[in-house]
Design a protein around this motif. Sequence first.
Motif, mmCIF file in Angstrom:
data_model
loop_
_atom_site.group_PDB
_atom_site.id
_atom_site.type_symbol
_atom_site.label_atom_id
_atom_site.label_comp_id
_atom_site.label_asym_id
_atom_site.label_seq_id
_atom_site.Cartn_x
_atom_site.Cartn_y
_atom_site.Cartn_z
ATOM 1 N N UNK A 1 43.539 39.858 82.154
ATOM 2 C CA UNK A 1 44.013 41.125 82.724
ATOM 3 C C UNK A 1 44.283 41.039 84.220
ATOM 4 N N UNK A 2 43.384 40.431 84.982
ATOM 5 C CA UNK A 2 43.552 40.374 86.432
ATOM 6 C C UNK A 2 44.711 39.470 86.847
ATOM 7 N N UNK A 3 44.995 38.459 86.057
ATOM 8 C CA UNK A 3 46.029 37.486 86.412
ATOM 9 C C UNK A 3 47.429 38.032 86.121
ATOM 10 N N UNK A 4 47.534 38.866 85.085
ATOM 11 C CA UNK A 4 48.848 39.381 84.685
ATOM 12 C C UNK A 4 48.919 40.897 84.898
ATOM 13 N N UNK A 5 48.661 41.299 86.131
ATOM 14 C CA UNK A 5 48.699 42.730 86.463
ATOM 15 C C UNK A 5 49.947 43.110 87.255
ATOM 16 N N UNK A 6 50.816 42.116 87.515
ATOM 17 C CA UNK A 6 51.994 42.347 88.351
ATOM 18 C C UNK A 6 53.184 42.902 87.576
ATOM 19 N N UNK A 7 53.142 42.774 86.250
ATOM 20 C CA UNK A 7 54.264 43.191 85.411
ATOM 21 C C UNK A 7 53.695 43.639 84.069
ATOM 22 N N UNK A 8 54.562 43.804 83.082
ATOM 23 C CA UNK A 8 54.095 44.219 81.759
ATOM 24 C C UNK A 8 54.308 43.074 80.775
ATOM 25 N N UNK A 9 53.205 42.630 80.166
ATOM 26 C CA UNK A 9 53.229 41.476 79.265
ATOM 27 C C UNK A 9 52.666 41.872 77.902
ATOM 28 N N UNK B 1 40.575 33.807 70.800
ATOM 29 C CA UNK B 1 41.014 34.635 71.926
ATOM 30 C C UNK B 1 40.893 33.865 73.237
ATOM 31 N N UNK B 2 39.796 33.153 73.409
ATOM 32 C CA UNK B 2 39.594 32.383 74.647
ATOM 33 C C UNK B 2 40.559 31.204 74.731
ATOM 34 N N UNK B 3 40.835 30.583 73.601
ATOM 35 C CA UNK B 3 41.769 29.448 73.585
ATOM 36 C C UNK B 3 43.178 29.894 73.973
ATOM 37 N N UNK B 4 43.628 31.014 73.398
ATOM 38 C CA UNK B 4 44.963 31.519 73.732
ATOM 39 C C UNK B 4 45.007 31.956 75.192
ATOM 40 N N UNK B 5 43.950 32.624 75.650
ATOM 41 C CA UNK B 5 43.898 33.066 77.045
ATOM 42 C C UNK B 5 43.965 31.878 77.991
ATOM 43 N N UNK B 6 43.266 30.805 77.664
ATOM 44 C CA UNK B 6 43.273 29.609 78.503
ATOM 45 C C UNK B 6 44.670 29.008 78.601
ATOM 46 N N UNK B 7 45.382 28.969 77.490
ATOM 47 C CA UNK B 7 46.748 28.439 77.486
ATOM 48 C C UNK B 7 47.683 29.331 78.292
ATOM 49 N N UNK B 8 47.543 30.632 78.117
ATOM 50 C CA UNK B 8 48.378 31.585 78.852
ATOM 51 C C UNK B 8 48.156 31.440 80.357
ATOM 52 N N UNK B 9 46.903 31.323 80.763
ATOM 53 C CA UNK B 9 46.593 31.176 82.183
ATOM 54 C C UNK B 9 47.143 29.852 82.729
ATOM 55 N N UNK B 10 47.032 28.787 81.935
ATOM 56 C CA UNK B 10 47.544 27.478 82.353
ATOM 57 C C UNK B 10 49.046 27.525 82.639
ATOM 58 N N UNK B 11 49.772 28.309 81.859
ATOM 59 C CA UNK B 11 51.231 28.386 82.014
ATOM 60 C C UNK B 11 51.676 29.703 82.653
ATOM 61 N N UNK B 12 50.833 30.254 83.515
ATOM 62 C CA UNK B 12 51.137 31.573 84.073
ATOM 63 C C UNK B 12 52.427 31.590 84.879
ATOM 64 N N UNK B 13 52.684 30.522 85.636
ATOM 65 C CA UNK B 13 53.903 30.510 86.453
ATOM 66 C C UNK B 13 55.142 30.447 85.572
ATOM 67 N N UNK B 14 55.096 29.627 84.541
ATOM 68 C CA UNK B 14 56.224 29.545 83.618
ATOM 69 C C UNK B 14 56.473 30.890 82.940
ATOM 70 N N UNK B 15 55.391 31.586 82.598
ATOM 71 C CA UNK B 15 55.508 32.885 81.926
ATOM 72 C C UNK B 15 56.143 33.910 82.863
ATOM 73 N N UNK B 16 55.704 33.909 84.109
ATOM 74 C CA UNK B 16 56.200 34.894 85.065
ATOM 75 C C UNK B 16 57.638 34.612 85.499
#
Length: 277
Positions: free
Chosen positions: A98-106, A126-141
């Motif tokens: 939540x704190x990492x992806x608060x700049x937009x709507x995901x 849930x933790x595994x998916x969250x870890x992957x999402x955080x790892x690729x946060x720049x690509x996602x954004x």
Amino acid sequence: MNEHDFLLMFSCLPTSNKNEWLNLKTFVDIYNSKHDTNYILKSFPENDNRTSPEPEILLCDGDAKMVIERKVFAFPPSYIRDHQLWHEFHNTFLRQVADIFSDNLYELQIKDVDIPTNKKEIIALAKEIASTVIEYKQEIKNSEGIYSDDLIPWSFFQLSDLEREDSPIDCGVCVRLKISSHFYNNQQLNDSLPMIEAQLIKLLKASAPKFDNYSDCLRILILEPHTKVLNLSINFLSQVIQSIEIPSSIDQVWLATQFERDDEELIRDYYLVVSNL
């Protein structure tokens, strides 16, 4: 098809019974309006006397008295437990990202048929998916999102302007469970009858002793159905209840239900199924 086929079951978790008045006040208001009565809350017998079976609330209208018991009916029987696991997944994932992806709507999307059915595995997922999402946060954004085609497929992406219209929030993370369509054909409904009847009989038997000491009251049992079988209608469930012998200590059986207004808001309502008066 009649009007009761358009009444909806409940699909989320039942509300807590810590304060049954909050759960039953709407029913009392509707009952008073329909019957031109003025029943008001007097006590909580179940909380006041823990040594014997008691109904949840006692109400009075002058000399007239009413007692009410609410029971949750789930179909299939594992439905509420499975839905609790989904909430566990949802909450665990949001705590991580939540704190990492608060700049937009995901939005995270995952199918209900793919998620595990025990708490340990669902938290780990849930933790595994969250870890992957955080790892690729720049690509996602900076792109349309990421997608996984592993054993349990999922996707995480920014919502477009069009997709945002149906979102309950403006910024942050939504978790969307892609629910499989659950429509039973006539054969499946008929095959389910013994299980449904057995559950209802069990609820009726568990409720009956709560009314034994209240023969001077109107004794009401409210059944609140929770299911993901979309065509397990109130009309169908009513017919099943009416085919079952109702204990003599229960005067009326009502079904809790809801209907959708034009603005898509769900409004709680109640439907009288059986009256032994």
